[in-house]
Scaffold this active site. Structure first.
Site, PDB file in Angstrom:
ATOM      1  N   ARG A  51      20.734  78.827 -14.401  1.00 10.30           N
ATOM      2  CA  ARG A  51      19.840  79.935 -14.768  1.00 10.30           C
ATOM      3  C   ARG A  51      19.488  79.873 -16.257  1.00 10.30           C
ATOM      4  NH1 ARG A  51      21.773  84.686 -16.283  1.00 10.30           N
ATOM      5  NH2 ARG A  51      23.523  84.696 -14.848  1.00 10.30           N
ATOM      6  N   TYR A 103      -6.954  90.805 -13.512  1.00  8.03           N
ATOM      7  CA  TYR A 103      -6.245  90.565 -12.251  1.00  8.03           C
ATOM      8  C   TYR A 103      -5.602  91.888 -11.802  1.00  8.03           C
ATOM      9  CZ  TYR A 103      -2.519  89.292  -9.069  1.00  8.03           C
ATOM     10  OH  TYR A 103      -1.657  89.267  -7.993  1.00  8.03           O
ATOM     11  N   ASP A 175      -4.012  85.851 -20.831  1.00 14.44           N
ATOM     12  CA  ASP A 175      -3.798  85.255 -19.514  1.00 14.44           C
ATOM     13  C   ASP A 175      -4.828  84.126 -19.381  1.00 14.44           C
ATOM     14  OD1 ASP A 175      -3.832  84.583 -16.821  1.00 14.44           O
ATOM     15  OD2 ASP A 175      -3.457  86.619 -16.116  1.00 14.44           O
ATOM     16  N   LYS A 200      -1.543  78.705  -9.684  1.00 13.61           N
ATOM     17  CA  LYS A 200      -2.970  78.409  -9.535  1.00 13.61           C
ATOM     18  C   LYS A 200      -3.267  76.956  -9.937  1.00 13.61           C
ATOM     19  CE  LYS A 200      -2.946  82.803  -8.654  1.00 13.61           C
ATOM     20  NZ  LYS A 200      -2.614  83.278  -7.359  1.00 13.61           N
TER      21      LYS A 200
HETATM   22  N1  PLP Z   1      -2.988  86.342 -13.510  1.00 13.04           N
HETATM   23  C1  PLP Z   1      -4.054  85.982 -12.789  1.00 13.04           C
HETATM   24  C2  PLP Z   1      -5.360  85.798 -13.489  1.00 13.04           C
HETATM   25  C3  PLP Z   1      -3.948  85.786 -11.414  1.00 13.04           C
HETATM   26  O1  PLP Z   1      -5.051  85.427 -10.715  1.00 13.04           O
HETATM   27  C4  PLP Z   1      -2.692  85.989 -10.782  1.00 13.04           C
HETATM   28  C5  PLP Z   1      -2.552  85.830  -9.320  1.00 13.04           C
HETATM   29  O2  PLP Z   1      -3.507  85.811  -8.571  1.00 13.04           O
HETATM   30  C6  PLP Z   1      -1.595  86.371 -11.563  1.00 13.04           C
HETATM   31  C7  PLP Z   1      -1.774  86.534 -12.919  1.00 13.04           C
HETATM   32  C8  PLP Z   1      -0.239  86.617 -10.930  1.00 13.04           C
HETATM   33  O3  PLP Z   1       0.388  85.406 -10.634  1.00 13.04           O
HETATM   34  P1  PLP Z   1       1.457  85.178  -9.451  1.00 13.04           P
HETATM   35  O4  PLP Z   1       0.783  85.492  -8.166  1.00 13.04           O
HETATM   36  O5  PLP Z   1       1.872  83.751  -9.609  1.00 13.04           O
HETATM   37  O6  PLP Z   1       2.600  86.113  -9.702  1.00 13.04           O
END
Ligand code: PLP
Length: 379
Positions: A51, A103, A175, A200
């Site tokens: 961990r 998001y 992000d 992604k």
């Molecule tokens: N940020 C963006 C722009 C996303 O599209 C997503 C998921 O669709 C996330 C964060 C969250 O990521 P995760 O689903 O891997 O937790």
């Protein structure tokens, strides 16, 4: 030595062939615990407990830091866990500003978990810098950028937001899941940290859930995020780290194909009589084309959203008639996907009823066009 180029970093950073096996592909180390020295002490350079650190995560974090032009990367079990590590670096009573188009999961996390925890929240149109500035308060501690935004593809001027924030010592986190370092390098534009859902484009094959935070010369923030990783424990498994490390080897090649296909498909859909609007910053007519051209590299990304003429019924009809392209949530994989965000997000959705988000894959773009052509012809 001058920093290696992206394609080289994507293949080589993080792992060097070791004497034990001479393995060219990095071995997966599944052990959760590691031997101590004869005196009971932990050995220099050895891991202690999985961990806290392990060889696959270390290699992955090196590669992530290199390709995003950072100095340290901290890997998580999901994008959401990575976002939480930033929110946990704040304190109850702090004020956070997020974009109005973001998001959905980030917004809901702040409105639920962190509302209970005492974080104040404001969402603004971050492409309007005057509005952003007017919403800053004495307790504003974090400005969260997402560009291009999900699902409207608004493009925020990162340098301009950083300039506003830095005057007041406000943390800026971006992000960068959609743009990825192939199309935008936010750390070079002054942000304190970059966040990714590695689920992604970094994973790229719709088979890994993961996330990360990458910082550049910001030891204090890196330590807080690392503490959250190690003490909070939302860590990726060795196997997921290995898979992601491997996927990143082809990252620039995949991104080139995603970007080229998206641009061609956006131009096609822009001229289609059944399409009301295409949100893609690469289109010259797009409101964000100028700022995107200033800050994005190598093109405008692989994501777009389209507004179908009509309402939810017509839009879902198009989604369900696509044959090659799958109607499913998520994005960034080699296969093209469309997602009707309003039905995916449910009651809290701010997405228009006629919006379809398109994650453009790396298939032959003529096949993608043909698929849209036949699905739109059913209207
Ligand atoms: N940020 C963006 C722009 C996303 O599209 C997503 C998921 O669709 C996330 C964060 C969250 O990521 P995760 O689903 O891997 O937790």
């Amino acid at each position: 030595m001058e920093a290696e180029k992206l394609a080289t970093q994507s293949v080589h950073s993080g792992y060097h062939i070791e004497d034990t096996y001479g393995a060219v592909s990095m071995p997966i180390v599944l052990s959760t615990t590691f031997e101590r020295g004869d005196d009971g002490q932990f050995l220099e350079g050895r891991d202690i407990y999985a961990r806290s650190s392990n060889p696959n995560r270390r290699a992955l974090e090196h590669k992530l830091a290199a390709i995003e032009h950072g100095t340290e990367a901290i890997a998580f079990a999901s994008g959401q866990a990575a976002t939480m590590s930033i929110m946990h670096s704040l304190q109850s009573g702090d004020h956070v500003i997020i974009p109005d188009d973001i998001y959905y999961g980030t917004r809901v996390m702040l409105q639920t978990l962190y509302h209970r925890w005492g974080l104040e929240l404001d969402s603004v149109d971050m492409t309007d810098l005057d509005v952003l500035e007017s919403r800053i308060k004495s307790n504003t501690k974090l400005i969260w950028i997402e560009t291009p935004s999900n699902p409207a593809l608004k493009v925020t001027d990162i340098e301009a937001v950083v300039a506003i924030a830095k005057k007041r010592q406000i943390l800026v986190v971006c992000d960068n899941t959609w743009a990825t370092p192939y199309f935008t390098l936010p750390l070079n534009l002054g942000v304190d940290a970059v966040m990714h859902s590695t689920t992604k484009y970094f994973g790229g094959h719709s088979d890994i859930t993961g996330g990360c935070i990458i910082v550049k010369d910001h030891k204090e923030l890196a330590q807080k995020v690392r503490d959250f990783q190690v003490l909070g424990g939302a860590v990726p498994s060795s196997f997921d780290c290995w898979l992601l490390y491997r996927s990143l080897s082809t990252f620039p090649m995949r991104m080139k194909a995603h970007g080229e296909n998206a641009h061609i498909l956006a131009e096609y859909l822009h001229h289609h009589p059944q399409i009301e609007k295409v949100n893609y910053p690469g289109l010259k007519s797009n409101s964000y084309h100028e700022v995107a051209s200033k800050q994005m590299l190598n093109g405008y990304g692989g994501m777009m959203s389209i507004l179908v003429k009509g309402g939810a019924k017509e839009t879902l009809q198009v989604a369900s008639h696509l044959k090659l392209i799958t109607h499913a949530t998520s994005l960034g994989g080699v296969e093209s996907l469309v997602d009707h965000r309003q039905s995916a997000e449910g009651a809290a959705s701010l997405s228009p009823a006629n919006l379809l988000r398109v994650s453009v894959g790396i298939e032959d773009v003529h096949d993608l066009i043909k698929d849209f052509e036949q699905a739109l012809a059913t209207l």
